[in-house]
Design a protein around this motif. Sequence first.
Motif, mmCIF file in Angstrom:
data_model
loop_
_atom_site.group_PDB
_atom_site.id
_atom_site.type_symbol
_atom_site.label_atom_id
_atom_site.label_comp_id
_atom_site.label_asym_id
_atom_site.label_seq_id
_atom_site.Cartn_x
_atom_site.Cartn_y
_atom_site.Cartn_z
ATOM 1 N N ASN A 34 0.853 -1.191 0.000
ATOM 2 C CA ASN A 34 0.000 0.000 0.000
ATOM 3 C C ASN A 34 0.882 1.231 0.000
ATOM 4 O O ASN A 34 1.973 1.225 0.577
ATOM 5 C CB ASN A 34 -0.880 0.038 1.260
ATOM 6 N N TYR A 35 0.400 2.277 -0.637
ATOM 7 C CA TYR A 35 1.107 3.553 -0.560
ATOM 8 C C TYR A 35 0.124 4.705 -0.702
ATOM 9 O O TYR A 35 -0.984 4.545 -1.212
ATOM 10 C CB TYR A 35 2.215 3.652 -1.617
ATOM 11 N N VAL A 36 0.542 5.866 -0.196
ATOM 12 C CA VAL A 36 -0.245 7.092 -0.259
ATOM 13 C C VAL A 36 0.630 8.166 -0.883
ATOM 14 O O VAL A 36 1.802 8.305 -0.526
ATOM 15 C CB VAL A 36 -0.699 7.542 1.147
ATOM 16 N N LEU A 37 0.085 8.906 -1.803
ATOM 17 C CA LEU A 37 0.795 10.000 -2.457
ATOM 18 C C LEU A 37 0.015 11.287 -2.214
ATOM 19 O O LEU A 37 -1.164 11.379 -2.563
ATOM 20 C CB LEU A 37 0.918 9.726 -3.957
ATOM 21 N N LEU A 38 0.680 12.259 -1.584
ATOM 22 C CA LEU A 38 0.041 13.533 -1.265
ATOM 23 C C LEU A 38 0.765 14.671 -1.966
ATOM 24 O O LEU A 38 1.989 14.666 -2.059
ATOM 25 C CB LEU A 38 0.068 13.786 0.237
ATOM 26 N N GLN A 39 -0.007 15.636 -2.425
ATOM 27 C CA GLN A 39 0.555 16.836 -3.039
ATOM 28 C C GLN A 39 -0.037 18.054 -2.336
ATOM 29 O O GLN A 39 -1.244 18.135 -2.130
ATOM 30 C CB GLN A 39 0.205 16.908 -4.524
ATOM 31 N N TYR A 40 0.844 18.985 -1.951
ATOM 32 C CA TYR A 40 0.401 20.219 -1.306
ATOM 33 C C TYR A 40 1.013 21.393 -2.053
ATOM 34 O O TYR A 40 2.224 21.458 -2.240
ATOM 35 C CB TYR A 40 0.831 20.248 0.169
ATOM 36 N N ARG A 41 0.184 22.291 -2.508
ATOM 37 C CA ARG A 41 0.656 23.460 -3.250
ATOM 38 C C ARG A 41 0.933 24.602 -2.273
ATOM 39 O O ARG A 41 0.033 25.134 -1.645
ATOM 40 C CB ARG A 41 -0.387 23.879 -4.271
ATOM 41 N N LEU A 42 2.239 24.954 -2.128
ATOM 42 C CA LEU A 42 2.629 26.044 -1.245
ATOM 43 C C LEU A 42 2.342 27.394 -1.883
ATOM 44 O O LEU A 42 1.778 28.289 -1.256
ATOM 45 C CB LEU A 42 4.116 25.953 -0.906
ATOM 46 N N THR A 43 2.795 27.534 -3.119
ATOM 47 C CA THR A 43 2.549 28.755 -3.888
ATOM 48 C C THR A 43 2.176 28.334 -5.303
ATOM 49 O O THR A 43 2.110 27.149 -5.618
ATOM 50 C CB THR A 43 3.804 29.658 -3.942
ATOM 51 N N HIS A 44 1.981 29.306 -6.148
ATOM 52 C CA HIS A 44 1.630 29.029 -7.543
ATOM 53 C C HIS A 44 2.715 28.208 -8.251
ATOM 54 O O HIS A 44 2.417 27.427 -9.145
ATOM 55 C CB HIS A 44 1.396 30.352 -8.276
ATOM 56 N N LYS A 45 3.979 28.356 -7.829
ATOM 57 C CA LYS A 45 5.100 27.682 -8.490
ATOM 58 C C LYS A 45 5.752 26.583 -7.662
ATOM 59 O O LYS A 45 6.651 25.911 -8.146
ATOM 60 C CB LYS A 45 6.170 28.702 -8.881
ATOM 61 N N ILE A 46 5.335 26.394 -6.410
ATOM 62 C CA ILE A 46 5.994 25.414 -5.541
ATOM 63 C C ILE A 46 4.988 24.399 -5.007
ATOM 64 O O ILE A 46 4.003 24.767 -4.367
ATOM 65 C CB ILE A 46 6.702 26.108 -4.358
ATOM 66 N N ASP A 47 5.260 23.124 -5.294
ATOM 67 C CA ASP A 47 4.467 22.015 -4.761
ATOM 68 C C ASP A 47 5.351 21.164 -3.862
ATOM 69 O O ASP A 47 6.545 21.016 -4.105
ATOM 70 C CB ASP A 47 3.952 21.105 -5.878
ATOM 71 N N VAL A 48 4.758 20.588 -2.836
ATOM 72 C CA VAL A 48 5.445 19.635 -1.968
ATOM 73 C C VAL A 48 4.749 18.294 -2.148
ATOM 74 O O VAL A 48 3.525 18.201 -2.061
ATOM 75 C CB VAL A 48 5.379 20.076 -0.491
ATOM 76 N N TRP A 49 5.547 17.259 -2.439
ATOM 77 C CA TRP A 49 5.019 15.903 -2.631
ATOM 78 C C TRP A 49 5.530 15.013 -1.513
ATOM 79 O O TRP A 49 6.696 15.068 -1.142
ATOM 80 C CB TRP A 49 5.501 15.338 -3.961
#
Length: 73
Positions: A34-49
């Motif tokens: 099992n795995y989970v993949l999360l994406q969080y958008r900090l700004t318009h140009k920066i994402d954290v995965w």
Amino acid sequence: MFDTDDYDNRLYAYESDAWLSFAFPAYYGKGIRNYVLLQYRLTHKIDVWVRWGILSIPTGQLLGQAGNNHGRY
């Protein structure tokens, strides 16, 4: 969930990853992955995965090939 007889009958599974990336691991024996993949958008140009996964195998099954076992779980 996977259940194969040996390494020669291994199962490949596509797993999504961060943008423009992926994983294609091989599994053999018996177990569950099992795995989970999360994406969080900090700004318009920066994402954290963040990707978190776990591989569960039955107790007593050996990891690795004959003569090259990495441990008993």
